[in-house]
Design an enzyme around this catalytic site. Structure first.
Site, mmCIF file in Angstrom:
data_model
loop_
_atom_site.group_PDB
_atom_site.id
_atom_site.type_symbol
_atom_site.label_atom_id
_atom_site.label_comp_id
_atom_site.label_asym_id
_atom_site.label_seq_id
_atom_site.Cartn_x
_atom_site.Cartn_y
_atom_site.Cartn_z
ATOM 1 C CE LYS A 154 -25.275 25.055 -31.163
ATOM 2 N NZ LYS A 154 -26.251 24.416 -32.070
ATOM 3 C CB ILE A 155 -25.342 22.058 -24.540
ATOM 4 C CG1 ILE A 155 -25.244 23.561 -24.861
ATOM 5 C CG2 ILE A 155 -25.210 21.825 -23.042
ATOM 6 C CD1 ILE A 155 -26.406 24.398 -24.349
ATOM 7 C CG ASP A 174 -30.237 14.379 -30.900
ATOM 8 O OD1 ASP A 174 -30.961 14.604 -31.899
ATOM 9 O OD2 ASP A 174 -29.654 15.276 -30.291
ATOM 10 C CB CYS A 205 -33.589 17.803 -26.086
ATOM 11 S SG CYS A 205 -34.670 17.442 -24.698
ATOM 12 C CB THR A 232 -28.435 22.700 -17.789
ATOM 13 O OG1 THR A 232 -28.072 21.756 -18.797
ATOM 14 C CG2 THR A 232 -27.706 22.405 -16.498
ATOM 15 C CB SER A 233 -32.654 21.685 -21.477
ATOM 16 O OG SER A 233 -31.568 21.307 -22.285
ATOM 17 N NE ARG A 234 -35.331 27.715 -22.824
ATOM 18 C CZ ARG A 234 -34.057 28.096 -22.817
ATOM 19 N NH1 ARG A 234 -33.231 27.625 -21.886
ATOM 20 N NH2 ARG A 234 -33.604 28.951 -23.698
ATOM 21 C CG ASP A 258 -29.072 26.587 -14.629
ATOM 22 O OD1 ASP A 258 -28.806 27.274 -13.620
ATOM 23 O OD2 ASP A 258 -28.918 27.003 -15.799
ATOM 24 C CD GLU A 263 -36.182 29.663 -16.161
ATOM 25 O OE1 GLU A 263 -35.794 28.540 -15.843
ATOM 26 O OE2 GLU A 263 -35.540 30.423 -16.915
ATOM 27 C CG HIS A 295 -31.779 30.125 -17.097
ATOM 28 N ND1 HIS A 295 -32.988 29.824 -17.673
ATOM 29 C CD2 HIS A 295 -30.862 29.960 -18.083
ATOM 30 C CE1 HIS A 295 -32.816 29.506 -18.940
ATOM 31 N NE2 HIS A 295 -31.531 29.585 -19.208
#
Ligand code: NAD
Length: 330
Positions: A154-155, A174, A205, A232-234, A258, A263, A295
């Site tokens: 989606k993102i 992907d 992902c 911006t994922s993990r 992010d 974190e 985040h």
């Protein structure tokens, strides 16, 4: 129905209390993370509602089950912080919010890219000091650059569409390519090709056991010199130590993150009067070509509304055994 919320901030309370007018659950908000240090203190709750950095390991889940908790509701999409096998074993339902304004995260990823590239954050400070010089603010066009998107769910899909809007060439990797993106002229390639050809790489992902430290010395060495990486994922998708080395030797030109490996000790807190005992983040923050946000990619009004709506709806459905959709994982 009593729900204990962990890692809460004033905005969580605001959005959930408003949405709860439909349900009338008893909501109890706690600022602390949920983890082994606090789980024994939980009393007379039916569900816990947690966020990205709460620790739902086996030890915690076992205690939750003993205390009669029936539902763990994640008010986020990722669930890498939950021991799913333990939840299943102890008969606790898990629900999450798989889709809440993917555009919020995709737009933030693009904001990070544009900020790093066009240095608007530096220009803002300069102009306030009446420094109107352009030296050091040179950027580059995104138009016709090759942007590699890893993960086109989606993102990633929303991000790819934004990138296409800039006239960039988008390549993607992907495990399950999306035909609708191919129709928009996004070219799926293997990971090796994405690493070697991209001017900019954006990670979208989830973190899994297979892609931990996907961005490491070996993969960074394959990339174009001066590559831009946005995450911006993990945090654990990037080996931060390797990234710092690559920033030092200029292999990474711009880095926007992010999310960060450690974190949970830092993010969502005001530590401005504290000595931060994390040399890695201190070093990262010292680079002029690194942009770090805490985040916040999800943090829009629309996303918070959707998170509170979906979370309370899932809890309500689980309570009434009306669980048919994918939000309910177990
Ligand atoms: P999604 O499930 O819709 O899409 C994930 C995609 O990644 C899927 O298409 C999947 O096939 C693909 N994928 C899985 N493993 C992969 C791998 N090893 N290599 C390449 N692709 C792989 O998820 P989404 O809603 O797009 O969210 C993506 C991630 O973004 C989440 O898992 C979460 O970690 C992160 N996220 C961050 C924030 C934030 O505020 N920073 C907010 C929401 C989500």
């Amino acid at each position: 129905m009593k729900i204990a919320f962990f890692s809460t901030k004033p905005y969580d309370k605001q959005f959930f209390e408003k949405e709860n007018e439909k349900y009338g659950f008893e909501l109890n908000f706690y600022e602390t993370h949920l983890g082994p240090h606090i789980v024994n203190a939980i009393e007379k709750e039916d569900a816990v509602c947690v966020f990205v950095n709460d620790q739902l390991n086996r030890e915690v889940i076992e205690v939750l089950a003993q205390k009669g908790i029936k539902i763990i509701a994640l008010r986020c999409a990722g669930f890498n912080n939950v021991d799913m096998d333990a939840a299943k074993e102890f008969g606790i339902y898990i629900c999450r919010v798989p889709a809440y304004s993917p555009e919020a995260v995709a737009e933030h990823a693009m904001a990070m890219l544009l900020t790093l590239n066009r240095k608007t954050h530096k220009a803002y400070n300069r102009v306030r000091e009446q420094n109107f010089s352009l030296n050091g603010l040179l950027g580059f066009n995104l138009y016709q650059k090759k942007i590699g998107v890893i993960g086109t769910g989606k993102i990633g899909k929303a991000f790819a569409k934004i990138a296409l809007g800039f006239g960039a060439e988008v390549i993607a990797y992907d495990l399950y390519p999306d035909q609708s993106l191919s129709d928009l002229k996004v070219k799926y390639v293997d990971l090796e090709t994405l690493f070697t050809q991209s001017d900019i790489i954006s990670l979208h992902c989830p973190l899994t056991v297979d892609n931990h430290y996907l961005i490491n010395k070996e993969s960074i060495d394959k990339m174009k010199s001066g590559v831009t990486i946005i995450n911006t994922s993990r945090g654990n998708l990037i080996n931060t130590t390797d990234a710092i080395q690559a920033l030092k030797n200029r292999q990474i030109g711009l880095l926007g993150i992010d999310v960060y490996e450690q974190e949970e000790k830092l993010f969502f807190k005001d530590l401005s009067a504290t000595i931060i005992d994390d040399d890695t983040i201190q070093l990262l923050m010292s680079f002029p070509n690194v942009l770090l946000t805490a985040h916040q990619a999800f943090f829009t009004k629309e996303a918070l509304e959707q998170i509170s709506q979906r979370t309370l709806k899932s809890i309500d459905e689980l309570l009434q055994n009306r669980t048919t959709d994918q939000e309910v994982l177990l």
